[in-house]
Design an enzyme around this catalytic site. Structure first.
Site, PDB file in Angstrom:
ATOM      1  N   HIS A  37     -36.691  43.837  23.301  1.00 49.37           N
ATOM      2  CA  HIS A  37     -37.153  42.562  23.850  1.00 49.37           C
ATOM      3  C   HIS A  37     -38.636  42.338  23.546  1.00 49.37           C
ATOM      4  O   HIS A  37     -39.045  41.246  23.198  1.00 49.37           O
ATOM      5  CB  HIS A  37     -36.918  42.509  25.367  1.00 49.37           C
ATOM      6  CG  HIS A  37     -35.583  41.947  25.727  1.00 49.37           C
ATOM      7  ND1 HIS A  37     -34.425  42.676  25.581  1.00 49.37           N
ATOM      8  CD2 HIS A  37     -35.197  40.735  26.183  1.00 49.37           C
ATOM      9  CE1 HIS A  37     -33.399  41.924  25.959  1.00 49.37           C
ATOM     10  NE2 HIS A  37     -33.845  40.741  26.320  1.00 49.37           N
ATOM     11  N   LYS A 102     -27.155  44.490  34.500  1.00 52.58           N
ATOM     12  CA  LYS A 102     -26.740  44.819  35.866  1.00 52.58           C
ATOM     13  C   LYS A 102     -27.880  44.535  36.837  1.00 52.58           C
ATOM     14  O   LYS A 102     -29.047  44.613  36.465  1.00 52.58           O
ATOM     15  CB  LYS A 102     -26.276  46.272  35.970  1.00 52.58           C
ATOM     16  CG  LYS A 102     -27.397  47.292  35.904  1.00 52.58           C
ATOM     17  CD  LYS A 102     -26.884  48.691  36.179  1.00 52.58           C
ATOM     18  CE  LYS A 102     -27.936  49.754  35.892  1.00 52.58           C
ATOM     19  NZ  LYS A 102     -28.903  49.966  36.953  1.00 52.58           N
TER      20      LYS A 102
END
Lengths: 173, 284
Positions: A37, A102
């Site tokens: 990222h 999650k």
């Protein structure tokens, strides 16, 4: 009853998803976690070409274990999504529409999901052995020097997830 | 004097890593199954059933339970009659390196927190040493995941905060953590000691057997009350609601300064992988 989703997921299908819906995804998804990222956002900031086109795509937050010979992938469950909150808005601005990870995300991120009519799906953490059975192929397409954190193009079949933030900005938590 | 062969240490650590990353202890499976039976929330039941199915697949297919095969944490108890003519820390790290490489496990350790360069063999392990009587060496090993570790907390309370202060801090930690540490959890709590010792106590607490009760009355009563109150928070498996937020709470305490009441909360995810092995020294 689970909803079957084939990639790429069209706008109408994505926007019809509501929190709590159980989905089974089939098709192409890309992996990226913390280090990838950071690289993607740095590439955007310096106007470099991205390793894959973000428009309408799905990113899965995972760093799998190495595949045993003859297997597509190792254990491959989701990692905590909140660590990507700082980066995701920039990716959504470039067309990313579906994120899988999650756990909870920040209120700011929820607002961004709503703004871009994107969705956040939650896979169950700690069941990487089970999830590995849904991965049919895996290929490193960028940042191989990052090892487990490299970007992989996965082909999945009936990958299970739950809608945790929908395109209207509702959250399951 | 007694000795333990260096190769035995290396191989034991390697085997322990390969086994713990693929097989969940029977007492943890039993606890998950009993939680499944007691759970009323349907999403929670579904998550618990997948967790139980996952450990079966991991074992059958020889694949790690979780992609986060952790940082290797060891508590080593060394018999006082043992002598070592090699570097024990180095031998343990060699076992870690071989275990993570040959075992197709993820290498999740970076050399420096800021340069983030991967060490590529998951070394170094975090190792704590202690002494015991006799000629044995007891190795307690756990591959500890990053998600639950990131949600762990420490607070220096004051004596006036007391027992209620401890309870509030623990509940706050677990509620704030939500689904991120992968509940249902084993909650390791340290109380007392000082700034660094209290975290050691909390870490050691998660190594205790899941059905073990604290020997000290104050600690045991805290364990009982906290487990009940944590499971009323409705965090549930993976934070999606339900009454299964913790499988167990373990409290370890130590003496402390008259001014202090340190509390540390170390969270262990449902993939509670750990193992204990005893090696016997040979007469040298």
């Amino acid at each position: 009853m689970e909803k079957k989703l084939n990639t790429p997921i069209d706008d109408l299908t994505r926007e019809s998803l509501t929190i709590g819906d159980e989905v089974l995804i089939s098709g192409t998804i890309y992996t990226a976690r913390d280090a990838a990222h950071k690289n993607l956002v740095e590439a955007l900031d310096t106007s470099q070409k991205l390793p894959f086109e973000l428009e309408g795509q799905i990113v899965y937050y995972v760093g799998p274990t190495p595949a045993r010979p003859g297997k597509a992938i190792g254990s491959c469950g989701p990692t905590s999504s909140y660590r990507m909150d700082k980066f995701s808005p920039k990716l959504m601005a470039k067309g990313l529409k579906v994120m899988i990870g999650k756990g909870e995300r920040s209120n700011e991120l929820v607002a961004e999901v709503k703004k871009h009519k994107a969705v956040y799906l939650m896979a169950i953490g700690g069941i990487g052995a089970l999830l590995s059975k849904t991965v049919k192929s895996s290929e490193v397409i960028a940042y191989s020097e990052l090892g487990a954190e490299a970007i992989r193009k996965l082909t999945v079949e009936n990958f299970p997830a739950i809608v945790a933030i929908d395109s209207k900005g509702n959250t399951i938590f | 004097m007694y000795k333990i062969d260096r190769n035995l240490i290396v191989n034991t650590i390697k085997e322990m890593i390969m086994e713990t990353t693929r097989t969940l202890g029977s007492e943890v499976i039993k606890s998950l199954e009993s939680a499944f039976g007691n759970e009323k929330n349907n999403i929670a039941k579904n998550v618990l059933s997948k967790i139980i199915e996952n450990q079966r697949i991991a074992k059958e297919e020889n694949i790690p339970l979780c992609q986060d095969t952790g940082v290797c944490v060891c508590f080593i108890e060394i018999g006082r009659n043992l002598i070592f003519d090699y570097d024990l820390t180095e031998a343990i790290n060699e076992g870690v390196s071989v275990g993570y490489t040959e075992g197709f496990l993820r290498k999740s350790v970076v050399k420096h927190p800021l340069n983030r360069i991967n060490t590529k063999d998951n070394t170094p392990a975090v190792i704590h040493y202690d002494f015991i009587p006799g000629n044995k060496m007891i190795i307690h090993l756990a591959p500890k995941g990053g998600g639950s570790e990131n949600m762990s907390t420490l607070k220096m309370l004051t004596p006036a905060d007391g027992r209620e202060g401890i309870i509030n801090f623990v509940l706050e930690t677990i509620e704030n953590a939500g689904g991120k540490p992968c509940p249902p959890l084993i909650v390791g709590i340290g109380i007392g000691g000082n700034f660094e010792h209290v975290t050691y106590l909390a870490k050691k607490a998660i190594f205790r057997p899941i059905d073990d009760n604290a020997k000290i009355d104050e600690d045991r009563l805290l364990e009982v009350e906290l487990l009940e109150r944590i499971n009323k928070l409705n965090v549930g498996p993976m934070g999606l609601g339900g009454n299964t937020t913790a499988l167990a709470v373990k409290v370890n305490s130590a003496a402390c300064h008259i001014a202090s009441l340190p509390v540390a909360v170390n969270l262990q995810c449902h993939s509670a992988r750990k193992k204990e092995v005893t090696l016997i020294g040979k007469e040298a």
